[in-house]
Design a protein around this motif. Structure first.
Motif, PDB file in Angstrom:
ATOM      1  N   ILE A   1      -0.680   4.752  -0.869  1.00 30.64           N
ATOM      2  CA  ILE A   1      -1.918   4.722  -0.087  1.00 30.64           C
ATOM      3  C   ILE A   1      -1.563   4.848   1.387  1.00 30.64           C
ATOM      4  O   ILE A   1      -0.820   4.029   1.933  1.00 30.64           O
ATOM      5  CB  ILE A   1      -2.710   3.431  -0.367  1.00 30.64           C
ATOM      6  CG1 ILE A   1      -3.131   3.412  -1.843  1.00 30.64           C
ATOM      7  CG2 ILE A   1      -3.924   3.317   0.542  1.00 30.64           C
ATOM      8  CD1 ILE A   1      -3.709   2.106  -2.297  1.00 30.64           C
TER       9      ILE A   1
ATOM     10  N   ARG B   1       1.898  -2.167 -13.053  1.00 36.21           N
ATOM     11  CA  ARG B   1       2.689  -1.004 -12.617  1.00 36.21           C
ATOM     12  C   ARG B   1       3.884  -1.431 -11.779  1.00 36.21           C
ATOM     13  O   ARG B   1       5.011  -1.019 -12.016  1.00 36.21           O
ATOM     14  CB  ARG B   1       1.790  -0.053 -11.824  1.00 36.21           C
ATOM     15  CG  ARG B   1       2.496   1.182 -11.286  1.00 36.21           C
ATOM     16  CD  ARG B   1       1.511   2.013 -10.494  1.00 36.21           C
ATOM     17  NE  ARG B   1       2.173   3.047  -9.705  1.00 36.21           N
ATOM     18  CZ  ARG B   1       1.589   3.710  -8.716  1.00 36.21           C
ATOM     19  NH1 ARG B   1       0.331   3.452  -8.395  1.00 36.21           N
ATOM     20  NH2 ARG B   1       2.256   4.624  -8.040  1.00 36.21           N
TER      21      ARG B   1
ATOM     22  N   LEU C   1      -4.902  -6.001  -7.756  1.00 33.24           N
ATOM     23  CA  LEU C   1      -3.752  -6.773  -7.284  1.00 33.24           C
ATOM     24  C   LEU C   1      -3.810  -8.175  -7.879  1.00 33.24           C
ATOM     25  O   LEU C   1      -4.867  -8.807  -7.919  1.00 33.24           O
ATOM     26  CB  LEU C   1      -3.757  -6.834  -5.761  1.00 33.24           C
ATOM     27  CG  LEU C   1      -2.689  -7.693  -5.076  1.00 33.24           C
ATOM     28  CD1 LEU C   1      -2.271  -7.061  -3.750  1.00 33.24           C
ATOM     29  CD2 LEU C   1      -3.181  -9.134  -4.805  1.00 33.24           C
TER      30      LEU C   1
ATOM     31  N   PRO D   1      -9.308   4.145  -3.567  1.00 33.74           N
ATOM     32  CA  PRO D   1      -8.847   4.166  -4.954  1.00 33.74           C
ATOM     33  C   PRO D   1      -9.149   2.815  -5.597  1.00 33.74           C
ATOM     34  O   PRO D   1      -9.289   1.813  -4.898  1.00 33.74           O
ATOM     35  CB  PRO D   1      -7.342   4.385  -4.814  1.00 33.74           C
ATOM     36  CG  PRO D   1      -6.999   3.736  -3.511  1.00 33.74           C
ATOM     37  CD  PRO D   1      -8.207   3.898  -2.619  1.00 33.74           C
ATOM     38  N   LYS D   2      -9.256   2.776  -6.883  1.00 29.76           N
ATOM     39  CA  LYS D   2      -9.490   1.509  -7.565  1.00 29.76           C
ATOM     40  C   LYS D   2      -8.135   0.854  -7.818  1.00 29.76           C
ATOM     41  O   LYS D   2      -7.375   1.298  -8.677  1.00 29.76           O
ATOM     42  CB  LYS D   2     -10.240   1.725  -8.874  1.00 29.76           C
ATOM     43  CG  LYS D   2     -10.656   0.421  -9.556  1.00 29.76           C
ATOM     44  CD  LYS D   2     -11.549   0.683 -10.742  1.00 29.76           C
ATOM     45  CE  LYS D   2     -11.907  -0.629 -11.461  1.00 29.76           C
ATOM     46  NZ  LYS D   2     -12.599  -1.581 -10.573  1.00 29.76           N
ATOM     47  N   ILE D   3      -7.818  -0.161  -7.034  1.00 24.39           N
ATOM     48  CA  ILE D   3      -6.533  -0.851  -7.114  1.00 24.39           C
ATOM     49  C   ILE D   3      -6.778  -2.305  -7.500  1.00 24.39           C
ATOM     50  O   ILE D   3      -7.645  -2.972  -6.922  1.00 24.39           O
ATOM     51  CB  ILE D   3      -5.776  -0.792  -5.771  1.00 24.39           C
ATOM     52  CG1 ILE D   3      -5.447   0.658  -5.396  1.00 24.39           C
ATOM     53  CG2 ILE D   3      -4.518  -1.651  -5.806  1.00 24.39           C
ATOM     54  CD1 ILE D   3      -4.451   1.320  -6.318  1.00 24.39           C
TER      55      ILE D   3
ATOM     56  N   CYS E   1      -8.945  -8.141  -6.512  1.00 26.81           N
ATOM     57  CA  CYS E   1      -7.817  -9.075  -6.568  1.00 26.81           C
ATOM     58  C   CYS E   1      -8.080 -10.268  -7.476  1.00 26.81           C
ATOM     59  O   CYS E   1      -9.218 -10.742  -7.595  1.00 26.81           O
ATOM     60  CB  CYS E   1      -7.506  -9.594  -5.167  1.00 26.81           C
ATOM     61  SG  CYS E   1      -7.081  -8.299  -3.969  1.00 26.81           S
TER      62      CYS E   1
ATOM     63  N   TYR F   1      -7.920  -2.919   2.526  1.00 34.31           N
ATOM     64  CA  TYR F   1      -7.868  -1.753   1.645  1.00 34.31           C
ATOM     65  C   TYR F   1      -8.973  -1.700   0.586  1.00 34.31           C
ATOM     66  O   TYR F   1      -9.061  -0.720  -0.146  1.00 34.31           O
ATOM     67  CB  TYR F   1      -6.501  -1.692   0.943  1.00 34.31           C
ATOM     68  CG  TYR F   1      -5.384  -1.291   1.884  1.00 34.31           C
ATOM     69  CD1 TYR F   1      -5.215   0.043   2.280  1.00 34.31           C
ATOM     70  CD2 TYR F   1      -4.496  -2.231   2.383  1.00 34.31           C
ATOM     71  CE1 TYR F   1      -4.199   0.412   3.145  1.00 34.31           C
ATOM     72  CE2 TYR F   1      -3.464  -1.867   3.248  1.00 34.31           C
ATOM     73  CZ  TYR F   1      -3.326  -0.544   3.624  1.00 34.31           C
ATOM     74  OH  TYR F   1      -2.313  -0.172   4.486  1.00 34.31           O
TER      75      TYR F   1
ATOM     76  N   ASP G   1      -2.250  -2.919 -10.824  1.00 36.38           N
ATOM     77  CA  ASP G   1      -1.408  -1.933 -10.146  1.00 36.38           C
ATOM     78  C   ASP G   1      -0.198  -2.599  -9.513  1.00 36.38           C
ATOM     79  O   ASP G   1       0.874  -1.990  -9.424  1.00 36.38           O
ATOM     80  CB  ASP G   1      -2.221  -1.195  -9.075  1.00 36.38           C
ATOM     81  CG  ASP G   1      -3.330  -0.360  -9.688  1.00 36.38           C
ATOM     82  OD1 ASP G   1      -3.055   0.773 -10.087  1.00 36.38           O
ATOM     83  OD2 ASP G   1      -4.461  -0.877  -9.786  1.00 36.38           O
TER      84      ASP G   1
ATOM     85  N   TRP H   1      -9.327  -3.547  -2.140  1.00 38.24           N
ATOM     86  CA  TRP H   1      -8.827  -3.708  -3.504  1.00 38.24           C
ATOM     87  C   TRP H   1      -9.549  -4.840  -4.226  1.00 38.24           C
ATOM     88  O   TRP H   1     -10.162  -5.711  -3.603  1.00 38.24           O
ATOM     89  CB  TRP H   1      -7.325  -3.999  -3.487  1.00 38.24           C
ATOM     90  CG  TRP H   1      -6.497  -2.899  -2.902  1.00 38.24           C
ATOM     91  CD1 TRP H   1      -6.890  -1.621  -2.646  1.00 38.24           C
ATOM     92  CD2 TRP H   1      -5.128  -2.991  -2.466  1.00 38.24           C
ATOM     93  NE1 TRP H   1      -5.854  -0.898  -2.090  1.00 38.24           N
ATOM     94  CE2 TRP H   1      -4.762  -1.705  -1.966  1.00 38.24           C
ATOM     95  CE3 TRP H   1      -4.186  -4.007  -2.455  1.00 38.24           C
ATOM     96  CZ2 TRP H   1      -3.490  -1.434  -1.469  1.00 38.24           C
ATOM     97  CZ3 TRP H   1      -2.917  -3.742  -1.969  1.00 38.24           C
ATOM     98  CH2 TRP H   1      -2.574  -2.469  -1.480  1.00 38.24           C
TER      99      TRP H   1
ATOM    100  N   ALA I   1       0.843  -1.204   0.000  1.00 36.64           N
ATOM    101  CA  ALA I   1       0.000   0.000   0.000  1.00 36.64           C
ATOM    102  C   ALA I   1       0.875   1.250   0.000  1.00 36.64           C
ATOM    103  O   ALA I   1       0.595   2.219  -0.731  1.00 36.64           O
ATOM    104  CB  ALA I   1      -0.926  -0.006   1.214  1.00 36.64           C
TER     105      ALA I   1
ATOM    106  N   LEU J   1       2.272   1.962  -3.332  1.00 33.29           N
ATOM    107  CA  LEU J   1       1.264   2.533  -4.238  1.00 33.29           C
ATOM    108  C   LEU J   1       0.811   3.925  -3.806  1.00 33.29           C
ATOM    109  O   LEU J   1      -0.055   4.519  -4.446  1.00 33.29           O
ATOM    110  CB  LEU J   1       0.054   1.595  -4.316  1.00 33.29           C
ATOM    111  CG  LEU J   1       0.325   0.189  -4.871  1.00 33.29           C
ATOM    112  CD1 LEU J   1      -0.934  -0.660  -4.789  1.00 33.29           C
ATOM    113  CD2 LEU J   1       0.838   0.261  -6.300  1.00 33.29           C
TER     114      LEU J   1
END
Length: 316
Positions: free
Chosen positions: A104, A269, A120, A116-118, A143, A139, A193, A141, A99, A102
């Motif tokens: 966060i 990323r 994984l 946020p739109k993450i 996944c 968080y 991400d 996310w 996090a 990234l």
């Protein structure tokens, strides 16, 4: 972009990440209250403190189920016999450091948190699915968990089915080709991400057994016991093939992971992986630099006397 590389120490210089809810150890009465089956395994140890027998696989698995329910609202977590039983505090640390990577700053429970739109990707999610489970709950996310073992994925699918809030947020994909890692998993036009990975760090089942014996004996010494486990132990650490061992061990797996990451450099990323053996860090970084990464991060994590590292790299 110029190439950069840095080594990051833990923010507090020691122990777990500051956001980690397990920094103060285990409150066994509260955990047993949240998850009553744990009570049967809690006893007073030689130091006069409440604890469990960490060499007992059922005790460790029950503790994990209690932690996941009490802190992360994950119910009915279970793993089949012989599967890897992850240490929850250490797995939570990985997610918090990712996090930070990234950018966060707060978990989803924080009043100031803006989700946020993450996305994984967990390479080798195993039968426990622990990283996506924690990332979803801490968080928020989205996944994807991949694995080569269909039985492992079936077990994680059952956990997801028992936790309706995870539906659509934690997706499973089977890797059909043992020589591939990202290929066959990352789809066309798909972007992540970050990818996470806990590589198999032994080269054979025999090597994995010897490593588990060492851990069991270390635990016994820490409890002040003089007996030594030498053969046929009950392995609380568990680990099926592909979870704990593969041909060439951690070093060869990392080489394959890094080389294939370059092929998907525009679709993720940050690529990251745990590295348990410090001797594997230098050659891994050398290969990453050779492939043209624009940034490399080495992040240290510590739990007790154990130090592990997250290696992160990006081509973007």
């Amino acid at each position: 972009m110029h190439r950069s590389e840095r080594k990051q120490a833990r923010p507090d210089g020691k122990g777990l990440h500051p956001r980690n809810l397990h920094n103060q150890g285990y409150d066994f009465p509260s955990l047993a209250n949240s998850y009553p089956p744990l009570a049967a395994y809690v006893n007073t140890n030689a130091h006069g403190n409440l604890s469990i027998d960490f060499t007992d696989p059922l005790a460790v698995k029950t503790l994990n189920a209690a932690l996941l329910k009490h802190f992360y609202n994950i119910i009915d977590w279970d793993i089949p016999e012989g599967a890897l039983c992850p240490p929850i505090p250490g797995r939570v640390d990985y997610i918090h450091y990712i996090a930070e990577l990234l950018g966060i700053d707060e978990p989803a429970s924080h009043p100031a948190y803006t989700r946020p739109k993450i996305a994984l990707l967990d390479i080798g999610t195993g039968a426990n699915g622990i990283y996506p489970l924690l990332a979803c709950q801490i968080y928020g996310w989205d996944c994807v968990g991949s694995d080569i073992n269909s039985r492992s994925l079936e077990n994680v699918a059952a956990i997801i089915a028992n936790n309706p809030k995870l539906k659509g947020r934690f997706i499973l994909r089977r890797q059909p080709e043992k020589n591939h890692i990202f290929e066959g998993i990352i789809q066309a036009e798909e972007f992540f991400d970050v990818s996470v990975c806990n590589p198999p760090f032994h080269a054979s089942q025999d090597e994995a057994l010897k490593g588990s014996l060492r851990k069991l004996n270390n635990l016994a010494r820490n409890r002040g016991e003089k007996t030594t486990v030498s053969t046929s132990p009950t392995l609380n650490f568990g680990g099926l093939e592909a979870e704990l061992w593969c041909k060439g061990g951690e070093k060869m797996f990392l080489k394959k992971l890094i080389k294939e990451s370059h092929l998907f450099s525009s679709q993720c990323r940050w690529f990251t992986s745990l590295i348990s053996k410090i001797d594997n860090v230098k050659p891994a970084k050398k290969l990453i630099r050779k492939l043209g990464a624009t940034d490399i991060r080495e992040i240290e994590m510590k739990q007790g006397n154990k130090v592990t590292r997250i290696l992160a790299w990006t081509f973007i």
